[in-house]
Design a protein around this motif. Structure first.
Motif, PDB file in Angstrom:
ATOM      1  N   ILE A 111      32.924  46.543  53.603  1.00 18.31           N
ATOM      2  CA  ILE A 111      32.424  45.166  53.524  1.00 18.31           C
ATOM      3  C   ILE A 111      33.573  44.185  53.722  1.00 18.31           C
ATOM      4  O   ILE A 111      33.489  43.249  54.525  1.00 18.31           O
ATOM      5  N   ALA A 112      34.680  44.414  53.025  1.00 16.21           N
ATOM      6  CA  ALA A 112      35.843  43.524  53.137  1.00 16.21           C
ATOM      7  C   ALA A 112      36.426  43.531  54.547  1.00 16.21           C
ATOM      8  O   ALA A 112      36.861  42.498  55.053  1.00 16.21           O
ATOM      9  N   ALA A 113      36.401  44.684  55.194  1.00 17.15           N
ATOM     10  CA  ALA A 113      36.964  44.795  56.543  1.00 17.15           C
ATOM     11  C   ALA A 113      36.102  44.091  57.590  1.00 17.15           C
ATOM     12  O   ALA A 113      36.564  43.840  58.706  1.00 17.15           O
ATOM     13  N   ALA A 114      34.879  43.748  57.246  1.00 17.44           N
ATOM     14  CA  ALA A 114      33.963  43.132  58.209  1.00 17.44           C
ATOM     15  C   ALA A 114      34.153  41.620  58.342  1.00 17.44           C
ATOM     16  O   ALA A 114      33.487  40.988  59.170  1.00 17.44           O
ATOM     17  N   THR A 119      26.200  35.808  48.684  1.00 12.38           N
ATOM     18  CA  THR A 119      25.509  36.885  47.980  1.00 12.38           C
ATOM     19  C   THR A 119      26.491  37.592  47.051  1.00 12.38           C
ATOM     20  O   THR A 119      27.640  37.847  47.434  1.00 12.38           O
ATOM     21  N   LEU A 120      26.039  37.896  45.846  1.00 12.59           N
ATOM     22  CA  LEU A 120      26.819  38.708  44.925  1.00 12.59           C
ATOM     23  C   LEU A 120      26.326  40.137  45.017  1.00 12.59           C
ATOM     24  O   LEU A 120      25.123  40.399  44.954  1.00 12.59           O
ATOM     25  N   LEU A 121      27.256  41.066  45.184  1.00 14.43           N
ATOM     26  CA  LEU A 121      26.953  42.486  45.208  1.00 14.43           C
ATOM     27  C   LEU A 121      27.553  43.095  43.950  1.00 14.43           C
ATOM     28  O   LEU A 121      28.756  43.026  43.736  1.00 14.43           O
ATOM     29  N   MET A 122      26.671  43.677  43.121  1.00 18.35           N
ATOM     30  CA  MET A 122      27.124  44.247  41.852  1.00 18.35           C
ATOM     31  C   MET A 122      26.632  45.674  41.718  1.00 18.35           C
ATOM     32  O   MET A 122      25.458  45.951  41.999  1.00 18.35           O
ATOM     33  N   PRO A 123      27.509  46.587  41.310  1.00 17.24           N
ATOM     34  CA  PRO A 123      27.056  47.960  41.091  1.00 17.24           C
ATOM     35  C   PRO A 123      25.962  47.997  40.029  1.00 17.24           C
ATOM     36  O   PRO A 123      26.035  47.256  39.042  1.00 17.24           O
ATOM     37  N   SER A 124      24.970  48.832  40.248  1.00 17.68           N
ATOM     38  CA  SER A 124      23.885  48.908  39.261  1.00 17.68           C
ATOM     39  C   SER A 124      24.160  49.992  38.246  1.00 17.68           C
ATOM     40  O   SER A 124      25.054  50.787  38.370  1.00 17.68           O
ATOM     41  N   GLU A 183      33.434  35.563  54.743  1.00 14.85           N
ATOM     42  CA  GLU A 183      34.405  35.734  53.667  1.00 14.85           C
ATOM     43  C   GLU A 183      33.891  36.780  52.682  1.00 14.85           C
ATOM     44  O   GLU A 183      32.689  36.877  52.443  1.00 14.85           O
ATOM     45  N   VAL A 184      34.809  37.530  52.108  1.00 14.35           N
ATOM     46  CA  VAL A 184      34.489  38.473  51.049  1.00 14.35           C
ATOM     47  C   VAL A 184      35.531  38.296  49.947  1.00 14.35           C
ATOM     48  O   VAL A 184      36.734  38.311  50.223  1.00 14.35           O
ATOM     49  N   LYS A 185      35.051  38.104  48.725  1.00 11.44           N
ATOM     50  CA  LYS A 185      35.941  37.977  47.569  1.00 11.44           C
ATOM     51  C   LYS A 185      35.634  39.102  46.591  1.00 11.44           C
ATOM     52  O   LYS A 185      34.462  39.330  46.260  1.00 11.44           O
ATOM     53  N   ASP A 186      36.673  39.774  46.134  1.00  9.58           N
ATOM     54  CA  ASP A 186      36.503  40.769  45.075  1.00  9.58           C
ATOM     55  C   ASP A 186      36.434  40.057  43.737  1.00  9.58           C
ATOM     56  O   ASP A 186      37.249  39.171  43.449  1.00  9.58           O
ATOM     57  N   LEU A 187      35.464  40.436  42.945  1.00  7.34           N
ATOM     58  CA  LEU A 187      35.281  39.889  41.612  1.00  7.34           C
ATOM     59  C   LEU A 187      35.285  41.043  40.610  1.00  7.34           C
ATOM     60  O   LEU A 187      35.078  42.198  40.997  1.00  7.34           O
ATOM     61  N   THR A 234      30.122  35.932  51.826  1.00  4.45           N
ATOM     62  CA  THR A 234      29.611  34.737  52.493  1.00  4.45           C
ATOM     63  C   THR A 234      29.305  35.100  53.938  1.00  4.45           C
ATOM     64  O   THR A 234      30.169  35.599  54.666  1.00  4.45           O
ATOM     65  N   LEU A 235      28.061  34.861  54.338  1.00  2.91           N
ATOM     66  CA  LEU A 235      27.583  35.178  55.684  1.00  2.91           C
ATOM     67  C   LEU A 235      27.186  33.897  56.403  1.00  2.91           C
ATOM     68  O   LEU A 235      26.637  32.984  55.788  1.00  2.91           O
TER      69      LEU A 235
END
Length: 151
Positions: A10-13, A146-151, A114-118, A125-126
């Motif tokens: 994801i970050a590399a994209a 969009t926030l992507l969070m492990p479930s 943009e991709v930010k690690d949290l 951001t798309l």
């Protein structure tokens, strides 16, 4: 369809165009259903006779109808793999550049901005550019977060 498999991918994209959706038609029924759902019943959207004499020669889709199609159009373009909770965090910028006239065809072109690690996951951001078939100007350009969070 582009599958983004993990945090690193994801970050590399960032900076990459993920792809383009199929064309989707915007007919009067879709416009009317959106008007019913939202209560936005302005004549330029729902009155074909009056709109025929209006500035666009017919009815046009609501800008927010175009915006509301981003999840379904985007789902044709990309997916985040794995068991991630995907939460809409918001929009940075939205512009409705050109009207979508009744019976027009639209599609979505998606780019990772943009991709930010949290601590709790990643914030992605798309940029969505909703194109209108046969028109040089897009219907809408929107930055979604969009926030992507492990479930």
């Amino acid at each position: 369809m582009r599958i983004l498999n993990d945090r690193d991918e994801i970050a590399a994209a960032v900076g990459e165009e993920l792809g383009v959706s199929e064309w989707v038609g915007i007919n009067q029924e879709r416009i009317d259903l959106f008007a019913d759902a939202t209560g936005d019943r302005q004549w330029i959207h729902i009155d074909p006779e009056r709109a025929a004499d209006g500035p666009f020669g017919g009815t046009i889709a609501h800008g927010y109808l175009t915006l509301s199609m981003l999840p379904s159009l985007g789902a044709q373009v990309f997916a985040f793999a794995g068991h991630l909770a995907r939460v809409n965090y918001g929009l940075n910028k939205v512009r409705f550049v050109a009207p979508v006239t009744v019976d027009a065809m639209v599609r979505d072109r998606v780019t990772v901005l943009e991709v930010k690690d949290l601590d709790r996951g990643q914030q992605v951001t798309l940029q969505h550019t909703v194109e209108i078939k046969g028109n040089d100007r897009p219907a809408c350009v929107a930055e979604t977060v969009t926030l992507l969070m492990p479930s």
